[in-house]
Design a protein around this motif. Sequence first.
Motif, PDB file in Angstrom:
ATOM      1  N   ALA A   1      98.878   4.741  40.326  1.00  0.00           N
ATOM      2  CA  ALA A   1      99.566   3.465  39.952  1.00  0.00           C
ATOM      3  C   ALA A   1      98.809   2.072  40.505  1.00  0.00           C
ATOM      4  CB  ALA A   1     100.877   3.184  40.375  1.00  0.00           C
ATOM      5  N   LEU A   2      98.111   2.346  41.684  1.00  0.00           N
ATOM      6  CA  LEU A   2      97.266   1.376  42.410  1.00  0.00           C
ATOM      7  C   LEU A   2      95.983   1.241  41.769  1.00  0.00           C
ATOM      8  CD1 LEU A   2      97.092  -0.655  44.657  1.00  0.00           C
ATOM      9  CD2 LEU A   2      96.056   1.122  46.123  1.00  0.00           C
ATOM     10  N   TRP A   3      95.330   2.299  41.326  1.00  0.00           N
ATOM     11  CA  TRP A   3      94.041   2.248  40.585  1.00  0.00           C
ATOM     12  C   TRP A   3      94.048   1.602  39.270  1.00  0.00           C
ATOM     13  CZ3 TRP A   3      90.578   1.570  43.833  1.00  0.00           C
ATOM     14  CH2 TRP A   3      90.486   2.549  44.999  1.00  0.00           C
ATOM     15  N   LEU A   4      95.284   2.035  38.588  1.00  0.00           N
ATOM     16  CA  LEU A   4      95.460   1.465  37.364  1.00  0.00           C
ATOM     17  C   LEU A   4      95.660   0.121  37.495  1.00  0.00           C
ATOM     18  CD1 LEU A   4      95.646   2.734  34.544  1.00  0.00           C
ATOM     19  CD2 LEU A   4      98.037   2.734  34.857  1.00  0.00           C
ATOM     20  N   SER A   5      96.404  -0.609  38.488  1.00  0.00           N
ATOM     21  CA  SER A   5      96.681  -1.860  38.518  1.00  0.00           C
ATOM     22  C   SER A   5      95.159  -2.537  38.880  1.00  0.00           C
ATOM     23  CB  SER A   5      97.652  -2.292  39.895  1.00  0.00           C
ATOM     24  OG  SER A   5      98.835  -1.500  39.501  1.00  0.00           O
ATOM     25  N   ILE A   6      94.523  -1.894  39.679  1.00  0.00           N
ATOM     26  CA  ILE A   6      93.275  -2.666  40.227  1.00  0.00           C
ATOM     27  C   ILE A   6      92.302  -2.634  39.044  1.00  0.00           C
ATOM     28  CG2 ILE A   6      91.063  -2.290  41.502  1.00  0.00           C
ATOM     29  CD1 ILE A   6      92.889  -1.107  43.699  1.00  0.00           C
ATOM     30  N   ALA A   7      92.532  -1.607  38.028  1.00  0.00           N
ATOM     31  CA  ALA A   7      91.502  -1.616  36.884  1.00  0.00           C
ATOM     32  C   ALA A   7      91.885  -2.597  35.901  1.00  0.00           C
ATOM     33  CB  ALA A   7      91.558  -0.120  36.158  1.00  0.00           C
ATOM     34  N   LEU A   8      93.103  -2.800  35.644  1.00  0.00           N
ATOM     35  CA  LEU A   8      93.674  -3.890  34.912  1.00  0.00           C
ATOM     36  C   LEU A   8      93.413  -5.083  35.161  1.00  0.00           C
ATOM     37  CD1 LEU A   8      97.052  -2.260  33.203  1.00  0.00           C
ATOM     38  CD2 LEU A   8      94.663  -2.077  32.400  1.00  0.00           C
ATOM     39  N   SER A   9      93.662  -5.378  36.438  1.00  0.00           N
ATOM     40  CA  SER A   9      93.648  -6.873  36.793  1.00  0.00           C
ATOM     41  C   SER A   9      92.049  -7.239  37.059  1.00  0.00           C
ATOM     42  CB  SER A   9      94.213  -6.908  38.113  1.00  0.00           C
ATOM     43  OG  SER A   9      94.816  -5.813  39.105  1.00  0.00           O
ATOM     44  N   LEU A  10      91.141  -6.060  37.403  1.00  0.00           N
ATOM     45  CA  LEU A  10      89.787  -6.522  37.337  1.00  0.00           C
ATOM     46  C   LEU A  10      89.181  -6.865  35.659  1.00  0.00           C
ATOM     47  CD1 LEU A  10      87.952  -3.792  39.510  1.00  0.00           C
ATOM     48  CD2 LEU A  10      88.004  -6.457  39.903  1.00  0.00           C
ATOM     49  N   ALA A  11      89.661  -5.935  34.924  1.00  0.00           N
ATOM     50  CA  ALA A  11      89.561  -6.157  33.482  1.00  0.00           C
ATOM     51  C   ALA A  11      89.829  -7.506  33.097  1.00  0.00           C
ATOM     52  CB  ALA A  11      89.958  -5.261  32.598  1.00  0.00           C
ATOM     53  N   SER A  12      90.897  -7.993  33.516  1.00  0.00           N
ATOM     54  CA  SER A  12      91.670  -9.220  32.953  1.00  0.00           C
ATOM     55  C   SER A  12      90.846 -10.406  33.706  1.00  0.00           C
ATOM     56  CB  SER A  12      93.309  -9.384  33.084  1.00  0.00           C
ATOM     57  OG  SER A  12      93.417  -8.965  34.475  1.00  0.00           O
ATOM     58  N   THR A  13      90.569 -10.141  34.993  1.00  0.00           N
ATOM     59  CA  THR A  13      89.826 -11.157  35.637  1.00  0.00           C
ATOM     60  C   THR A  13      88.502 -11.427  35.121  1.00  0.00           C
ATOM     61  OG1 THR A  13      90.644 -10.204  37.524  1.00  0.00           O
ATOM     62  CG2 THR A  13      89.000 -12.007  37.898  1.00  0.00           C
ATOM     63  N   VAL A  14      87.711 -10.381  34.626  1.00  0.00           N
ATOM     64  CA  VAL A  14      86.488 -10.694  33.891  1.00  0.00           C
ATOM     65  C   VAL A  14      86.760 -11.274  32.631  1.00  0.00           C
ATOM     66  CG1 VAL A  14      84.627  -9.294  32.692  1.00  0.00           C
ATOM     67  CG2 VAL A  14      85.548  -8.666  34.889  1.00  0.00           C
ATOM     68  N   VAL A  15      87.567 -10.892  32.030  1.00  0.00           N
ATOM     69  CA  VAL A  15      87.790 -11.689  30.666  1.00  0.00           C
ATOM     70  C   VAL A  15      88.315 -13.242  30.697  1.00  0.00           C
ATOM     71  CG1 VAL A  15      89.453 -11.797  28.641  1.00  0.00           C
ATOM     72  CG2 VAL A  15      88.751  -9.576  29.522  1.00  0.00           C
TER      73      VAL A  15
ATOM     74  N   MET B   1      92.851 -16.260  42.195  1.00  0.00           N
ATOM     75  CA  MET B   1      94.154 -16.904  41.684  1.00  0.00           C
ATOM     76  C   MET B   1      94.494 -16.062  40.400  1.00  0.00           C
ATOM     77  SD  MET B   1      93.663 -20.730  42.502  1.00  0.00           S
ATOM     78  CE  MET B   1      95.261 -21.354  42.135  1.00  0.00           C
ATOM     79  N   VAL B   2      93.398 -15.282  39.792  1.00  0.00           N
ATOM     80  CA  VAL B   2      93.684 -14.417  38.667  1.00  0.00           C
ATOM     81  C   VAL B   2      93.930 -12.944  39.254  1.00  0.00           C
ATOM     82  CG1 VAL B   2      92.910 -13.457  36.497  1.00  0.00           C
ATOM     83  CG2 VAL B   2      92.664 -15.910  36.940  1.00  0.00           C
ATOM     84  N   PHE B   3      93.203 -12.527  40.109  1.00  0.00           N
ATOM     85  CA  PHE B   3      93.074 -11.085  40.436  1.00  0.00           C
ATOM     86  C   PHE B   3      94.403 -10.951  41.151  1.00  0.00           C
ATOM     87  CE2 PHE B   3      92.267  -7.624  43.410  1.00  0.00           C
ATOM     88  CZ  PHE B   3      91.847  -6.822  42.252  1.00  0.00           C
ATOM     89  N   VAL B   4      94.794 -11.784  42.248  1.00  0.00           N
ATOM     90  CA  VAL B   4      96.195 -11.470  42.988  1.00  0.00           C
ATOM     91  C   VAL B   4      97.416 -11.343  42.190  1.00  0.00           C
ATOM     92  CG1 VAL B   4      97.568 -12.322  44.995  1.00  0.00           C
ATOM     93  CG2 VAL B   4      94.966 -12.055  45.233  1.00  0.00           C
ATOM     94  N   PRO B   5      97.734 -12.334  41.497  1.00  0.00           N
ATOM     95  CA  PRO B   5      99.113 -12.309  40.556  1.00  0.00           C
ATOM     96  C   PRO B   5      98.871 -11.226  39.725  1.00  0.00           C
ATOM     97  CG  PRO B   5      97.915 -13.942  40.113  1.00  0.00           C
ATOM     98  CD  PRO B   5      97.098 -14.041  41.126  1.00  0.00           C
ATOM     99  N   ALA B   6      97.874 -10.785  39.092  1.00  0.00           N
ATOM    100  CA  ALA B   6      97.699  -9.521  37.963  1.00  0.00           C
ATOM    101  C   ALA B   6      97.767  -8.455  38.846  1.00  0.00           C
ATOM    102  CB  ALA B   6      96.169  -9.742  37.597  1.00  0.00           C
ATOM    103  N   LEU B   7      97.454  -8.219  39.879  1.00  0.00           N
ATOM    104  CA  LEU B   7      97.664  -6.827  40.846  1.00  0.00           C
ATOM    105  C   LEU B   7      98.884  -6.694  41.102  1.00  0.00           C
ATOM    106  CD1 LEU B   7      95.809  -4.707  42.288  1.00  0.00           C
ATOM    107  CD2 LEU B   7      95.883  -6.289  44.326  1.00  0.00           C
ATOM    108  N   THR B   8      99.643  -7.766  41.423  1.00  0.00           N
ATOM    109  CA  THR B   8     101.251  -7.494  41.693  1.00  0.00           C
ATOM    110  C   THR B   8     102.082  -7.637  40.654  1.00  0.00           C
ATOM    111  OG1 THR B   8     101.051  -9.821  42.281  1.00  0.00           O
ATOM    112  CG2 THR B   8     100.547  -8.341  44.129  1.00  0.00           C
ATOM    113  N   THR B   9     101.830  -7.893  39.444  1.00  0.00           N
ATOM    114  CA  THR B   9     102.697  -7.892  38.294  1.00  0.00           C
ATOM    115  C   THR B   9     103.504  -6.812  38.246  1.00  0.00           C
ATOM    116  OG1 THR B   9     103.140  -8.845  36.032  1.00  0.00           O
ATOM    117  CG2 THR B   9     101.138  -7.796  36.768  1.00  0.00           C
TER     118      THR B   9
ATOM    119  N   LEU C   1     102.440   0.358  37.039  1.00  0.00           N
ATOM    120  CA  LEU C   1     101.698  -0.189  37.955  1.00  0.00           C
ATOM    121  C   LEU C   1     102.125  -0.201  39.101  1.00  0.00           C
ATOM    122  CD1 LEU C   1     100.292  -3.313  35.681  1.00  0.00           C
ATOM    123  CD2 LEU C   1      99.619  -1.005  35.898  1.00  0.00           C
ATOM    124  N   ILE C   2     101.442  -0.562  40.197  1.00  0.00           N
ATOM    125  CA  ILE C   2     102.063  -0.727  41.398  1.00  0.00           C
ATOM    126  C   ILE C   2     103.242  -1.611  41.682  1.00  0.00           C
ATOM    127  CG2 ILE C   2     100.173  -2.108  42.501  1.00  0.00           C
ATOM    128  CD1 ILE C   2     101.426   0.974  44.330  1.00  0.00           C
TER     129      ILE C   2
END
Lengths: 275, 354
Positions: free
Chosen positions: A58-72, A205-213, A227-228
């Motif tokens: 769940a943690l890796w999935l959260s990191i992967a998805l929030s990284l992807a959304s940060t890049v976009v 400011m994008v990565f942190v809220p995305a990681l914890t959503t 997700l985590i």
Amino acid sequence: MKPNKLTDRLLSAPYLLWEAIFIIVPLGMVFYYGLTDRFGAFTMENVVAIMGAEHAKALWLSIALSLASTVVCFLLAYPLAMILAHMNVSQHSFIVLIFILPMWMNFLLRTLAWQTLLEKNGVINNILEFLHMPPLAIINTPAAIILGMVYNFLPFMVLPIYNSLVKVDPNVVNAARDLGANEIQTFFKIIFPLTIPGVISGITMVFVPALTTFVISKLLGGSKILLIGNVIEEEFTQAGNWHLGSGLSIVLMVFILFNMVISAIFDKNGEGNML
Amino acid sequence: MKRKFLPIACFFAIFLPLLSGCGNAPSSGNNEVIVYNWGEYLDPETLEMFEEETGITVIYDEFETNEIMYPKVETGATEYDVLCPSDYMIQKLIDHDLLAELNFENIPNAKANIGSQYWEQSKEFDPENKYSVPYCWGTVGILYNKTMVDSPIDSWSVLWDETYADNILMQDSVRDAFMVALKRNGCSMNSTDTVELEAAKQALIDQKPLVQAYVVDQVRDKMIGNEAAIGVIYSGEAIYTQRENPDLEYVIPKEGTNVWIDSWVITKNAPNKENAEKFIDFMCRPDIALMNFEYITYSTPNEAARELIEEDDIRNSPIAFPDLSQYAGLETFRYLGADADQIYNDLWKEVKSK
């Protein structure tokens, strides 16, 4: 008139009290629950539990998805911020207003609206069907979650970048041109390096809220993608295991702190605080 | 002096009311009753009527799941008088000595109007009928869209049928999801047998690719909007969905299902116990029970209220008032203890993270 120290202290007292009650005490409780077991004895088990197969995944999935959304977000936000920065004041304040307007609406409602848009018989698919185009099937997939993250957090990327872009002294750019640099060189050698603090705070400011959503994955992921944030939420609301929930929160806090430290190092001018 | 005085004055002006408020906020008025009920689980008008008739102020609070309700009651952070938990949660509350015995002399409407079979069923979790008064009951079953399935549905196994891939809505809660899998495998939904639970977990993992989404309340709107062909739903929601979308049909699967009861109980430390009993009695009055039934459409155990229902098809609806003797394998959830809860939660997490 010199500021009186005592007055300062007294004026800040309400804030300090607020901070103590609503930040320090809850944080202390998270640590207390996270580091004890059902019987109140000290244990690291709840923190180490992050290594368990389901939690780690769940943690890796959260990191992967929030990284992807940060890049976009970054790829969308930078050009947009540049367009905004090049407009004159009356135009850009209007555009910025339009941009911030949705943020005045409740975050949950906006995410729920995306659900209605993306559903199988949702608005988008009805339009596509009318145009005889193949339906869009991204609801309840990771793509829908990334879309939700990008939509909700994009303004947090645009505004810091915009703030650092307008601070770039036009004379610096003119000097570069004077010395023979073309558009592309000016951008990569002058403008972009000068806006890195804005970029970094945007990323935080994008990565942190995305990681914890946990709301976005619940509404747009159909609760199929854990997700985590969802794991922690369910420990509190469904499983009733506050100890494990707090232990996992501590791990997540480490990730967030790490991110904040990086952003603090780069962002000395506080672009991120403009919101 | 003046300069120092102002901030101090501000400080006290802001915080004194707060501080004094802390002392007497809960249980200050002696003529109130604090009710903690499920969301959208009674007709708000009945609360106003109660206040008007008795002069007791109702402080009304809502919860989403039994699991969210429990810790609030256990820690005593908020003092509630009346709760409306489900069967297994009532058992847990009794086990942890958190409920008060009811004085049925103050609740005459309960014994007079609630059908005897519901008292009998309540003995599953409240063996001597001392603590709880049934408020709503129902089954869990399959809601399907007649236009989207090939043949009538009568079994949980349809939820594993690949023709309905991406057209299935499952319940997003541990016990409900495992109930479906355990019943399909022919086991008890109160099973604590590791082999049976592992098999149920595997079944849920096998099912996951076919599931469109795991939902709780949203199953209602999604089925009405033709988003899915099949959904697992509480019988009380079924009547409402059928009113909105006549293509929907509700069925109790042949393998059996969960027959649940939500009952009024009073907490051990209730600050207003007498008012709480008045409140429960009021809720058992036939006219009030009827209003609530018509508002929430969850089956009422109140026989006198059922007699008052005007429409024949609702009064004799096989969804709201099924003849349970026709079905096999009906059970009520029991509280299985902290260790079993832990096992269920761990297995569910494995399913969800696959």
